[in-house]
Design an enzyme around this catalytic site. Structure first.
Site, mmCIF file in Angstrom:
data_model
loop_
_atom_site.group_PDB
_atom_site.id
_atom_site.type_symbol
_atom_site.label_atom_id
_atom_site.label_comp_id
_atom_site.label_asym_id
_atom_site.label_seq_id
_atom_site.Cartn_x
_atom_site.Cartn_y
_atom_site.Cartn_z
ATOM 1 N N CYS A 73 1.959 2.391 -5.588
ATOM 2 C CA CYS A 73 1.123 2.461 -6.790
ATOM 3 C C CYS A 73 0.164 3.623 -6.592
ATOM 4 C CB CYS A 73 0.361 1.155 -6.990
ATOM 5 S SG CYS A 73 -0.811 1.181 -8.377
ATOM 6 N N CYS A 206 -0.399 5.539 -14.733
ATOM 7 C CA CYS A 206 0.497 5.234 -13.610
ATOM 8 C C CYS A 206 0.540 6.467 -12.730
ATOM 9 C CB CYS A 206 1.894 4.878 -14.116
ATOM 10 S SG CYS A 206 3.100 4.603 -12.785
#
Length: 271
Positions: A73, A206
């Protein structure tokens, strides 16, 4: 039983940070789902679980709202870098382990975090493919940042992210499912991007997706590195090397700290 956490955000991508040694109750898929439920839990785009290897190297484990785990992530790794820095536990070499492999972080003077994300890959080769979605052919580039991404050029990314994202995420072409990024070039070194994250849904940002989108834009779209990626929650700067080594730079900040209530802890114990 006290289960403490800190809530952080990176460009609006908001996560709970928990230390494995502080949690007597192990996180499981069902428990992650309950904790991240915005109505019956704390809510969030994910849980970032911090643990340490025997040699002291920190590891980040990412739990999604659907109970699945993500390999990495990008926004989360910047969060963990600052979390460890604030606690005096960020290694001198900046090395943090993830499910997608190790990364190296450096906290800059303005508290932005520079992350060496590793080498991107084109699993199916440096070319675009066509996928049949809702009766239409959609061109995409498959890029891996240790986790999967499908990059799609579109003149209005915001208009299609919810309409096409779910179908592409779960298409049989991607046996492990995929993150989906819709992008529009704004200039020689700028992209606008909207994202549908695997196991999460639409999010404001993201980090790994921005990296993957920049890689596709440089190698297949003729853009020049570094690329500024404009996300709904803010901007990231992505540098793409000739060897596909990627460096991401962006912010993160802590929002608040707390602990799960005794009632929620009891509910989790039953799961």
């Amino acid at each position: 039983m006290s289960l403490p956490f800190a809530k952080w955000q990176g460009l609006g991508n908001h996560h709970l940070v928990v230390e494995r040694t502080d949690w007597a109750l192990p996180i499981t898929p069902a428990r992650a789902q309950r904790i991240l439920d915005p109505a019956f839990g704390v809510g969030g785009d994910g849980i970032l679980e911090v643990s340490h290897e025997d040699d002291g190297t920190p590891r980040m484990t990412v739990w999604n709202p659907d109970g699945s785990q993500a390999e990495n992530c990008g926004n989360g790794i910047r969060i963990i870098a600052l979390h460890l820095r604030d606690a005096g536990r960020l290694p001198a070499d900046g090395r943090i382990l993830t499910g997608g492999g190790p990364v190296e972080v450096a906290v800059l003077d303005d508290d932005r975090v520079e992350v060496r994300m590793g080498r991107a890959r084109f699993p199916a080769g440096e070319a675009r493919e066509t996928l049949a979605v809702a009766g239409d052919g959609v061109e995409f580039a498959e890029v891996s940042m240790g986790n999967p991404h499908a990059i799609i050029e579109h003149p209005d990314p915001s208009s299609v992210v919810r309409a096409l994202g779910p179908a592409i995420e779960t298409d049989a072409r991607f046996p492990e499912r995929t993150n989906v990024e819709f992008v529009r070039a704004e200039g020689p070194s700028e992209l606008t991007m909207r994202v549908w994250e695997r196991g999460v849904g639409e999010t404001l940002a993201c980090g790994t997706g921005a990296c993957a989108a920049a890689v596709a834009a440089v190698r297949l779209g003729g853009l020049t590195s570094p690329v500024t990626v404009h996300l709904a929650g803010g901007d990231l700067e992505i540098a793409v090397g000739d060897d596909l080594e990627v460096t991401m730079t962006g912010p993160a900040e802590e929002i608040y700290r707390g602990a799960l209530s005794p009632e929620l802890v009891r509910a989790l114990e039953e799961l």
